[in-house]
Design a protein around this motif. Sequence first.
Motif, PDB file in Angstrom:
ATOM      1  N   GLU A 149       2.381   7.138  -1.039  1.00  0.00           N
ATOM      2  CA  GLU A 149       3.041   5.850  -0.804  1.00  0.00           C
ATOM      3  C   GLU A 149       2.214   4.714  -1.360  1.00  0.00           C
ATOM      4  O   GLU A 149       2.701   3.652  -1.655  1.00  0.00           O
ATOM      5  CB  GLU A 149       3.262   5.666   0.709  1.00  0.00           C
ATOM      6  CG  GLU A 149       4.205   6.688   1.287  1.00  0.00           C
ATOM      7  CD  GLU A 149       4.245   6.678   2.804  1.00  0.00           C
ATOM      8  OE1 GLU A 149       3.434   5.921   3.407  1.00  0.00           O
ATOM      9  OE2 GLU A 149       5.048   7.402   3.393  1.00  0.00           O
ATOM     10  N   GLN A 151       0.274  12.006   2.198  1.00  0.00           N
ATOM     11  CA  GLN A 151       1.489  11.196   2.171  1.00  0.00           C
ATOM     12  C   GLN A 151       1.145   9.719   1.990  1.00  0.00           C
ATOM     13  O   GLN A 151       1.845   8.992   1.269  1.00  0.00           O
ATOM     14  CB  GLN A 151       2.279  11.398   3.468  1.00  0.00           C
ATOM     15  CG  GLN A 151       3.654  10.731   3.479  1.00  0.00           C
ATOM     16  CD  GLN A 151       4.565  11.277   2.390  1.00  0.00           C
ATOM     17  OE1 GLN A 151       4.690  12.484   2.237  1.00  0.00           O
ATOM     18  NE2 GLN A 151       5.184  10.386   1.632  1.00  0.00           N
ATOM     19  N   GLU A 152       0.066   9.278   2.631  1.00  0.00           N
ATOM     20  CA  GLU A 152      -0.374   7.885   2.466  1.00  0.00           C
ATOM     21  C   GLU A 152      -0.722   7.599   1.018  1.00  0.00           C
ATOM     22  O   GLU A 152      -0.436   6.519   0.490  1.00  0.00           O
ATOM     23  CB  GLU A 152      -1.593   7.612   3.350  1.00  0.00           C
ATOM     24  CG  GLU A 152      -1.275   7.471   4.821  1.00  0.00           C
ATOM     25  CD  GLU A 152      -2.527   7.225   5.650  1.00  0.00           C
ATOM     26  OE1 GLU A 152      -3.588   6.938   5.058  1.00  0.00           O
ATOM     27  OE2 GLU A 152      -2.449   7.333   6.881  1.00  0.00           O
ATOM     28  N   CYS A 209      -4.368  10.953  -6.127  1.00  0.00           N
ATOM     29  CA  CYS A 209      -3.177  10.165  -6.492  1.00  0.00           C
ATOM     30  C   CYS A 209      -2.619  10.646  -7.826  1.00  0.00           C
ATOM     31  O   CYS A 209      -1.395  10.791  -7.997  1.00  0.00           O
ATOM     32  CB  CYS A 209      -3.526   8.681  -6.564  1.00  0.00           C
ATOM     33  SG  CYS A 209      -3.763   7.891  -4.965  1.00  0.00           S
TER      34      CYS A 209
END
Length: 202
Positions: free
Chosen positions: A202, A198-199, A55
């Motif tokens: 988001e 991508q998760e 992240c």
Amino acid sequence: MTQLLGNLQRRMKTVRELQDIVDTMKTMPSLNINTYEKVDVSLAEYFRVIETAFCAVLRQYPLASLVEPKKFSSGRVGLVVFGSDQGMVGQFNDCLVAAVAQEASLQEEPCLVWCMGEKMGLKLQEAALPLSISRLERVPDVASKIIRLMESMLLDIVDKQEKDGLAELLLFYNQAQPGGRYKPAVEQLLPLDAAWLQELVE
């Protein structure tokens, strides 16, 4: 008659002793599996740390630069297979062989294999699959040796990727299920799963 009864009693005693030995042999693998299940819990926590680190990375770099599909567009498929060296775990290795066979049958070239578990490696060789075993290691007898072995195995994989390229790297293992059961699981290690990244974004 007395002699017959004496012989029967001795045989019954021998059978009971053999049963005790078999029970002990069955218990030992279970104890070792419990140790590895504890390691699995620790790895789940470690995976959460890795996700947190990704992240942070994704805040600094675009997603496309991390996935780099061109880097993995050619080359052979690599398989990391985790089996067992325990003697009485039923179909533990056999069900993994079936999962590996399914993947190997889809490839044009023999898959490169890094295998943990000598018995697992033997099963793969007996199955006469289109595989090239790059490395075969015995399952460590204590959990502390797993880290050193995995570091060494990862260096082998990185070296192979730099020299010959890998189109894909997959991990095969048995995933614990309720009731002490297991089922084969497959995870894509390389290229990085764009949907997973991508998760995280988001």
